[in-house]
Design an enzyme around this catalytic site. Sequence first.
Site, short mmCIF file in Angstrom:
data_model
loop_
_atom_site.label_atom_id
_atom_site.label_comp_id
_atom_site.label_asym_id
_atom_site.label_seq_id
_atom_site.Cartn_x
_atom_site.Cartn_y
_atom_site.Cartn_z
N HIS A 62 9.73 33.68 21.86
CA HIS A 62 11.05 33.61 21.21
C HIS A 62 11.78 34.94 21.16
CE1 HIS A 62 9.89 29.52 20.33
NE2 HIS A 62 11.19 29.32 20.41
N GLU A 73 9.23 17.59 24.88
CA GLU A 73 8.55 18.86 25.17
C GLU A 73 7.04 18.70 25.12
OE1 GLU A 73 9.85 21.84 22.36
OE2 GLU A 73 9.99 20.40 20.73
N ASP A 83 8.15 24.46 26.08
CA ASP A 83 6.89 23.88 25.61
C ASP A 83 6.33 22.88 26.61
OD1 ASP A 83 6.21 25.14 23.17
OD2 ASP A 83 7.93 24.18 22.23
N CYS A 140 17.25 21.92 27.27
CA CYS A 140 17.59 23.14 26.52
C CYS A 140 16.51 24.19 26.66
CB CYS A 140 17.88 22.81 25.06
SG CYS A 140 16.51 21.97 24.28
#
Length: 571
Positions: free
Chosen positions: A187, A429, A453, A500
């Site tokens: 992240h 995901e 993921d 996304c």
Amino acid sequence: MIKGIGASSGVSIGKAFIIKEDKPKVEKRKIENTTLEIDRFKSAIITAEEEIKAIVELTNKTLGEEEAEIFEAHLLILQDPEFLGAVELKINSEGVNAEFALEETINMFVSIFEDMGNEYMIERAADVKDVGGRIMNLLLGVKTIALGDIKEQCIIVKKDLTPSDTAQMNKEKVLGFVTGVGGRTSHSAIMARTLGIPAVVGVGLAIEEIKEGDLLVVHGDKGEVIINPEEEVLVEVKKLQAEILQEKTYLMTLKALETITLDGRKVELSGNIGNPEDAKQVLALGGQGVGLFRTEFLYMDNNSLPTEEQQFKAYKEALENMGGKGVIIRTLDIGGDKKLPYLPLKEELNPFLGYRALRLCLKEKDIFKTQLRALLRASVFGNLKIMFPMVSCVEEIRQVKGVLEEVKKELRKEGLGYKESIEIGIMIEIPSAAMISDLLIKEVDFFSIGTNDLIQYTIAVDRMNEEVSYLYNPLHPAVLRLIKLVIDNAHKAGKWVGMCGEMAGDLKAVPILIGIGLDEFSMNAPSILKAKELIRKVSYEGCKRIAEQVLLMATSEEIEEYLRETREGQI
Ligand code: PEP
Ligand code: MG
């Protein structure tokens, strides 16, 4: 030169600002003169008080009263006779040093508060840790650095840059990042891309070669960091920076143009955001909507769980900033590499497979309901779509819809308005969700594929681990087949599919995704116009042919080779 993983493109030059994160070890020492030791403790308290008062004043000015109250609460702890008395008593009765007495007292208070288990007391435990840590650093003479306080432009060098570090960062001052651990989809890397800051992550132990104040060149595309470069290298880098700027200027000329292939297939290009402010950048860089608002950053940027009112304000602001364009807000996706200091969770052997995201929300119903209330109330201010992360089975989404109905009922009872027609979607995901996407689509209005993921779970490769990052590949045939399955199933049901995950902005993958039929691409704002440029140069028919070929190939290497040979003009 040291090598890592290129996490955010661009090149920057700046002085290294090293942030050490080793928590100093507290030793137990015998103390003869306990009166002097207590005086030392008291003087640390006075300095801590001065520091916090200054923070309250600054926060009042910059962020507002509500935020400043958090630090007011810290001041109360510093004046609390029970807390101070416990430390002094320990120094006196056990003849130990102030640091040791303080550490024992912090641990005692924190465990009492946390054991009470309610939200309020857990927040108080976090306050005690925070204030206690400040006093400890003063006693030990350790300087604390807040990333928000950095005064001069620099390149941050830190072994592990947490998402909350990036959330607090003073974006004007940070020219680049270098981290020891992490992969392209950790992240902090994602945040760097959103901010448009060049970053190299996962350089491993080589991070030790960088010394405070070294001049660094961070090459975010190549994944290279040059330490104290020669003059000629600097000249080259400056030339490259000028070229990048020129390209950016050119891309801006595409902003008002449609996102359409040569033969007329339109797709939607949206941006991923971490706070309402980011929405402005999405619009400025040509985004047609927000495809993912990672709300956990709102939680990470706070010292306690954000209240319904705080969240309502943030969601409303994001919707208003997008002026009627679609905004997909994802519910809390905490866990994995995203932690909340004030919501301690048990240590887990496999946090990415553990108690996270929706799993946590369905258990901690109060937290979930607060967010859903805020979202529903904000819905009247724009075009909101709500998305749920980490769905692994049909039962979960049914449960979620049950909670959503409960919340709507409560709001109706209280006379609070919300839109009835909000689209509901889930992230795909987890491979199980992809495999049963024909069943899941019956429950929702849309899917958004979370490849960050999905790739890690499909290939069993930790997205944070630089040792295995060579296996992490969006072009793995298994990943491509799952994506096709998901899109086909949604289209059969007459529903749309977005993406996304970071793959949506990967220019190598874009033609394949167009060919498979993806409807919406959501990415970090600085990538939007580059994707638009590419999409406007290819044909849908050509992309379909490419996708067909690629889906027959056995290895990602073969696929990459084929893509390298296939020029834009042939697509
Ligand atoms: C994903 O997993 O692809 C995704 C978009 O969510 P996150 O990166 O926040 O896990
Ligand atoms: Mg995810």
